[in-house]
Design an enzyme around this catalytic site. Structure first.
Site, PDB file in Angstrom:
ATOM      1  NE  ARG A 178     -34.651 -32.409   9.934  1.00 43.29           N
ATOM      2  CZ  ARG A 178     -34.725 -32.761  11.367  1.00 43.29           C
ATOM      3  NH1 ARG A 178     -33.826 -33.843  12.138  1.00 43.29           N
ATOM      4  NH2 ARG A 178     -35.482 -32.023  12.033  1.00 43.29           N
ATOM      5  CB  ILE A 236     -31.667 -32.319  15.087  1.00 44.30           C
ATOM      6  CG1 ILE A 236     -30.286 -31.442  15.593  1.00 44.30           C
ATOM      7  CG2 ILE A 236     -32.822 -31.783  15.710  1.00 44.30           C
ATOM      8  CD1 ILE A 236     -29.974 -30.771  16.223  1.00 44.30           C
ATOM      9  CG  HIS A 265     -24.910 -30.091  25.139  1.00 47.95           C
ATOM     10  ND1 HIS A 265     -24.620 -30.521  23.694  1.00 47.95           N
ATOM     11  CD2 HIS A 265     -24.186 -28.816  25.402  1.00 47.95           C
ATOM     12  CE1 HIS A 265     -24.162 -29.232  23.411  1.00 47.95           C
ATOM     13  NE2 HIS A 265     -23.121 -28.505  24.375  1.00 47.95           N
ATOM     14  CG  ASP A 293     -36.691 -27.048  23.642  1.00 44.14           C
ATOM     15  OD1 ASP A 293     -35.867 -26.807  22.765  1.00 44.14           O
ATOM     16  OD2 ASP A 293     -36.608 -25.478  24.287  1.00 44.14           O
ATOM     17  CB  ALA A 294     -39.324 -26.911  19.328  1.00 43.63           C
ATOM     18  CG  ASP A 332     -27.903 -29.134  22.504  1.00 44.94           C
ATOM     19  OD1 ASP A 332     -28.220 -30.002  22.601  1.00 44.94           O
ATOM     20  OD2 ASP A 332     -26.774 -28.966  21.557  1.00 44.94           O
TER      21      ASP A 332
HETATM   22  C1  GRF Z   1     -20.951 -37.717  25.319  1.00 44.84           C
HETATM   23  O1  GRF Z   1     -19.709 -36.116  26.017  1.00 44.84           O
HETATM   24  C2  GRF Z   1     -22.013 -36.613  25.324  1.00 44.84           C
HETATM   25  O2  GRF Z   1     -22.854 -35.658  25.658  1.00 44.84           O
HETATM   26  C3  GRF Z   1     -22.121 -35.917  23.625  1.00 44.84           C
HETATM   27  O3  GRF Z   1     -20.774 -36.728  23.029  1.00 44.84           O
HETATM   28  C4  GRF Z   1     -20.084 -38.003  23.887  1.00 44.84           C
HETATM   29  C5  GRF Z   1     -21.137 -39.121  24.013  1.00 44.84           C
HETATM   30  O4  GRF Z   1     -20.343 -40.138  24.864  1.00 44.84           O
HETATM   31  N1  GRF Z   1     -23.594 -35.747  22.338  1.00 44.84           N
HETATM   32  P1  GRF Z   1     -20.312 -41.455  25.286  1.00 44.84           P
HETATM   33  O5  GRF Z   1     -20.942 -42.442  23.763  1.00 44.84           O
HETATM   34  O6  GRF Z   1     -21.476 -42.035  25.696  1.00 44.84           O
HETATM   35  O7  GRF Z   1     -19.030 -42.514  24.850  1.00 44.84           O
END
Ligand code: GRF
Length: 198
Positions: A66, A93, A110, A142-143, A146
Protein backbone atom coordinates in the site's frame (compact mmCIF):
# COMPACT_ATOMS: atom_id res chain seq x y z
CA UNK A 1 -8.61 36.58 -9.80
CA UNK A 2 -6.59 33.91 -8.04
CA UNK A 3 -7.37 30.53 -9.57
CA UNK A 4 -7.01 27.43 -7.39
CA UNK A 5 -5.48 24.47 -9.22
CA UNK A 6 -7.36 21.34 -8.20
CA UNK A 7 -6.66 17.67 -8.85
CA UNK A 8 -9.65 15.32 -8.47
CA UNK A 9 -9.45 11.64 -7.45
CA UNK A 10 -12.32 9.31 -8.41
CA UNK A 11 -13.19 5.61 -8.58
CA UNK A 12 -16.65 5.51 -10.17
CA UNK A 13 -19.15 7.38 -12.29
CA UNK A 14 -17.76 10.76 -11.37
CA UNK A 15 -20.91 12.84 -11.06
CA UNK A 16 -19.15 15.01 -8.46
CA UNK A 17 -16.22 15.37 -10.86
CA UNK A 18 -18.64 16.37 -13.61
CA UNK A 19 -20.14 19.05 -11.35
CA UNK A 20 -16.65 20.38 -10.61
CA UNK A 21 -15.80 20.36 -14.33
CA UNK A 22 -18.96 22.34 -15.09
CA UNK A 23 -18.25 24.80 -12.28
CA UNK A 24 -14.67 25.28 -13.50
CA UNK A 25 -16.00 26.09 -16.97
CA UNK A 26 -17.73 29.15 -15.51
CA UNK A 27 -15.54 32.16 -16.12
CA UNK A 28 -15.93 33.57 -12.60
CA UNK A 29 -15.42 30.26 -10.75
CA UNK A 30 -12.05 30.53 -8.98
CA UNK A 31 -10.71 27.03 -9.67
CA UNK A 32 -9.44 24.91 -12.57
CA UNK A 33 -8.93 21.15 -12.76
CA UNK A 34 -5.32 20.34 -13.62
CA UNK A 35 -5.74 16.54 -13.68
CA UNK A 36 -7.99 13.67 -12.63
CA UNK A 37 -6.60 10.51 -11.06
CA UNK A 38 -8.19 7.15 -10.34
CA UNK A 39 -7.35 3.78 -8.80
CA UNK A 40 -9.21 1.90 -11.56
CA UNK A 41 -10.27 2.64 -15.12
CA UNK A 42 -13.26 4.51 -13.74
CA UNK A 43 -16.07 5.42 -16.17
CA UNK A 44 -16.07 8.94 -14.74
CA UNK A 45 -12.65 9.61 -16.29
CA UNK A 46 -14.50 10.41 -19.51
CA UNK A 47 -15.73 13.67 -17.92
CA UNK A 48 -12.06 14.70 -17.95
CA UNK A 49 -10.94 13.18 -21.25
CA UNK A 50 -13.81 14.77 -23.17
CA UNK A 51 -12.60 18.13 -21.85
CA UNK A 52 -8.92 17.41 -22.58
CA UNK A 53 -8.10 17.34 -18.88
CA UNK A 54 -5.15 14.97 -18.23
CA UNK A 55 -5.97 11.71 -16.43
CA UNK A 56 -3.97 8.96 -14.77
CA UNK A 57 -4.73 5.58 -13.23
CA UNK A 58 -2.60 4.26 -10.38
CA UNK A 59 -3.91 0.80 -9.61
CA UNK A 60 -2.96 -0.73 -6.21
CA UNK A 61 -2.80 -4.20 -7.79
CA UNK A 62 0.35 -3.18 -9.65
CA UNK A 63 2.26 -2.51 -6.43
CA UNK A 64 3.69 -4.82 -3.81
CA UNK A 65 2.48 -2.73 -0.87
CA UNK A 66 0.00 0.00 0.00
CA UNK A 67 2.90 2.33 0.77
CA UNK A 68 4.44 1.75 -2.67
CA UNK A 69 1.06 2.46 -4.26
CA UNK A 70 0.84 5.63 -2.16
CA UNK A 71 4.29 6.73 -3.34
CA UNK A 72 3.26 6.31 -6.98
CA UNK A 73 -0.02 8.15 -6.37
CA UNK A 74 1.85 11.03 -4.72
CA UNK A 75 4.36 11.16 -7.57
CA UNK A 76 1.52 11.48 -10.11
CA UNK A 77 -0.25 14.13 -8.03
CA UNK A 78 2.95 16.17 -7.65
CA UNK A 79 3.52 16.22 -11.41
CA UNK A 80 0.52 18.55 -11.69
CA UNK A 81 1.40 20.75 -8.68
CA UNK A 82 -2.19 21.19 -7.50
CA UNK A 83 -3.13 23.63 -4.75
CA UNK A 84 -5.86 21.27 -3.58
CA UNK A 85 -6.55 17.54 -4.03
CA UNK A 86 -10.24 16.61 -3.99
CA UNK A 87 -11.22 13.03 -3.29
CA UNK A 88 -14.69 12.78 -4.88
CA UNK A 89 -15.86 9.19 -4.74
CA UNK A 90 -12.30 7.84 -4.50
CA UNK A 91 -12.90 4.52 -2.77
CA UNK A 92 -9.42 3.96 -1.32
CA UNK A 93 -7.86 4.92 1.96
CA UNK A 94 -4.93 7.18 1.15
CA UNK A 95 -1.84 5.96 3.07
CA UNK A 96 -0.91 8.17 6.08
CA UNK A 97 2.48 9.23 4.68
CA UNK A 98 0.74 10.57 1.56
CA UNK A 99 -1.90 12.34 3.65
CA UNK A 100 0.88 13.94 5.69
CA UNK A 101 2.54 15.30 2.55
CA UNK A 102 -0.65 16.83 1.18
CA UNK A 103 -2.43 17.89 4.37
CA UNK A 104 -4.40 20.10 4.81
CA UNK A 105 -4.79 20.61 1.06
CA UNK A 106 -6.56 17.28 0.69
CA UNK A 107 -10.34 17.10 1.08
CA UNK A 108 -12.98 14.42 0.71
CA UNK A 109 -16.70 14.30 0.19
CA UNK A 110 -18.58 11.64 2.13
CA UNK A 111 -22.28 10.67 1.92
CA UNK A 112 -23.27 10.96 5.60
CA UNK A 113 -23.30 13.51 8.38
CA UNK A 114 -19.93 12.63 9.88
CA UNK A 115 -18.99 11.48 12.48
CA UNK A 116 -22.04 9.29 11.85
CA UNK A 117 -21.52 6.44 9.40
CA UNK A 118 -17.89 6.63 8.26
CA UNK A 119 -16.57 4.05 5.80
CA UNK A 120 -17.51 2.69 2.41
CA UNK A 121 -21.19 1.88 3.12
CA UNK A 122 -22.38 5.13 4.67
CA UNK A 123 -25.77 5.22 2.95
CA UNK A 124 -26.53 1.55 3.65
CA UNK A 125 -25.46 1.96 7.28
CA UNK A 126 -27.65 5.05 7.74
CA UNK A 127 -30.70 3.16 6.42
CA UNK A 128 -29.93 0.15 8.61
CA UNK A 129 -29.76 2.45 11.65
CA UNK A 130 -33.22 3.82 10.74
CA UNK A 131 -32.14 7.44 11.18
CA UNK A 132 -34.58 10.19 10.18
CA UNK A 133 -31.91 12.08 8.31
CA UNK A 134 -28.47 11.56 6.82
CA UNK A 135 -26.60 13.88 4.49
CA UNK A 136 -23.21 14.82 3.18
CA UNK A 137 -19.94 16.06 4.66
CA UNK A 138 -16.98 17.73 3.00
CA UNK A 139 -13.94 17.37 5.25
CA UNK A 140 -10.18 17.55 5.34
CA UNK A 141 -8.59 14.11 5.10
CA UNK A 142 -6.50 13.08 8.09
CA UNK A 143 -4.84 9.79 9.02
CA UNK A 144 -8.15 8.19 10.06
CA UNK A 145 -11.07 6.95 7.96
CA UNK A 146 -13.49 9.86 7.44
CA UNK A 147 -12.34 11.46 10.69
CA UNK A 148 -10.75 14.74 9.53
CA UNK A 149 -11.99 18.25 10.34
CA UNK A 150 -15.43 18.97 8.90
CA UNK A 151 -15.62 21.89 6.47
CA UNK A 152 -19.27 21.83 5.37
CA UNK A 153 -22.27 19.58 5.97
CA UNK A 154 -25.81 19.39 4.69
CA UNK A 155 -28.64 17.15 5.87
CA UNK A 156 -30.92 15.06 3.66
CA UNK A 157 -34.16 13.58 5.05
CA UNK A 158 -34.69 9.83 4.77
CA UNK A 159 -38.05 9.05 3.16
CA UNK A 160 -40.24 6.02 3.92
CA UNK A 161 -39.43 3.31 1.40
CA UNK A 162 -35.98 4.73 0.60
CA UNK A 163 -33.48 2.21 -0.74
CA UNK A 164 -29.72 2.65 -0.70
CA UNK A 165 -29.95 3.77 -4.34
CA UNK A 166 -32.76 6.32 -3.92
CA UNK A 167 -31.29 7.86 -0.77
CA UNK A 168 -27.79 7.99 -2.29
CA UNK A 169 -29.14 9.75 -5.41
CA UNK A 170 -30.82 12.43 -3.25
CA UNK A 171 -27.64 12.79 -1.20
CA UNK A 172 -25.59 13.18 -4.37
CA UNK A 173 -27.94 15.88 -5.64
CA UNK A 174 -27.02 17.88 -2.51
CA UNK A 175 -23.40 16.75 -2.50
CA UNK A 176 -22.49 18.17 -5.91
CA UNK A 177 -23.37 21.82 -5.14
CA UNK A 178 -21.95 21.50 -1.61
CA UNK A 179 -18.62 20.28 -3.01
CA UNK A 180 -18.39 22.96 -5.68
CA UNK A 181 -19.31 25.72 -3.22
CA UNK A 182 -16.79 24.40 -0.68
CA UNK A 183 -14.00 24.43 -3.28
CA UNK A 184 -15.08 27.94 -4.26
CA UNK A 185 -14.91 29.12 -0.64
CA UNK A 186 -11.43 27.58 -0.23
CA UNK A 187 -10.29 29.32 -3.42
CA UNK A 188 -11.70 32.66 -2.32
CA UNK A 189 -10.16 32.31 1.14
CA UNK A 190 -13.52 32.59 2.89
CA UNK A 191 -12.98 29.06 4.20
CA UNK A 192 -9.58 28.33 5.71
CA UNK A 193 -8.26 24.80 5.82
CA UNK A 194 -7.22 23.86 9.36
CA UNK A 195 -3.46 23.46 9.58
CA UNK A 196 -3.50 21.04 12.52
CA UNK A 197 -4.85 17.51 12.33
CA UNK A 198 -7.73 16.95 14.71
C1 GRF B 1 -20.36 10.04 -3.62
O1 GRF B 1 -21.59 10.02 -2.94
C2 GRF B 1 -19.20 10.04 -2.66
O2 GRF B 1 -19.42 10.78 -1.51
C3 GRF B 1 -19.12 8.57 -2.33
O3 GRF B 1 -19.30 7.94 -3.57
C4 GRF B 1 -20.14 8.75 -4.40
C5 GRF B 1 -19.41 8.98 -5.68
O4 GRF B 1 -20.26 9.46 -6.66
N1 GRF B 1 -17.90 8.23 -1.67
P1 GRF B 1 -19.74 9.97 -8.08
O5 GRF B 1 -18.72 8.97 -8.58
O6 GRF B 1 -19.15 11.33 -7.87
O7 GRF B 1 -20.96 10.00 -8.92
Amino acid sequence: MVVLKILVLISGGGSNLEALCEACEQENYPARIVAVGADVHAPGLTHATERNIPTFVVSPSRFSSRDAWGDALLEHIRMYQPDLVVSAGFMRIIPPHVVEQLSPHLINTHPSLLPAFPGAHAVRDALAAKVAQSGVTVHVIDAGVDTGPVLRQQAVLVRPGDTEATLHERIKAVERPLLTSTVQAIALGTLTLPTQHS
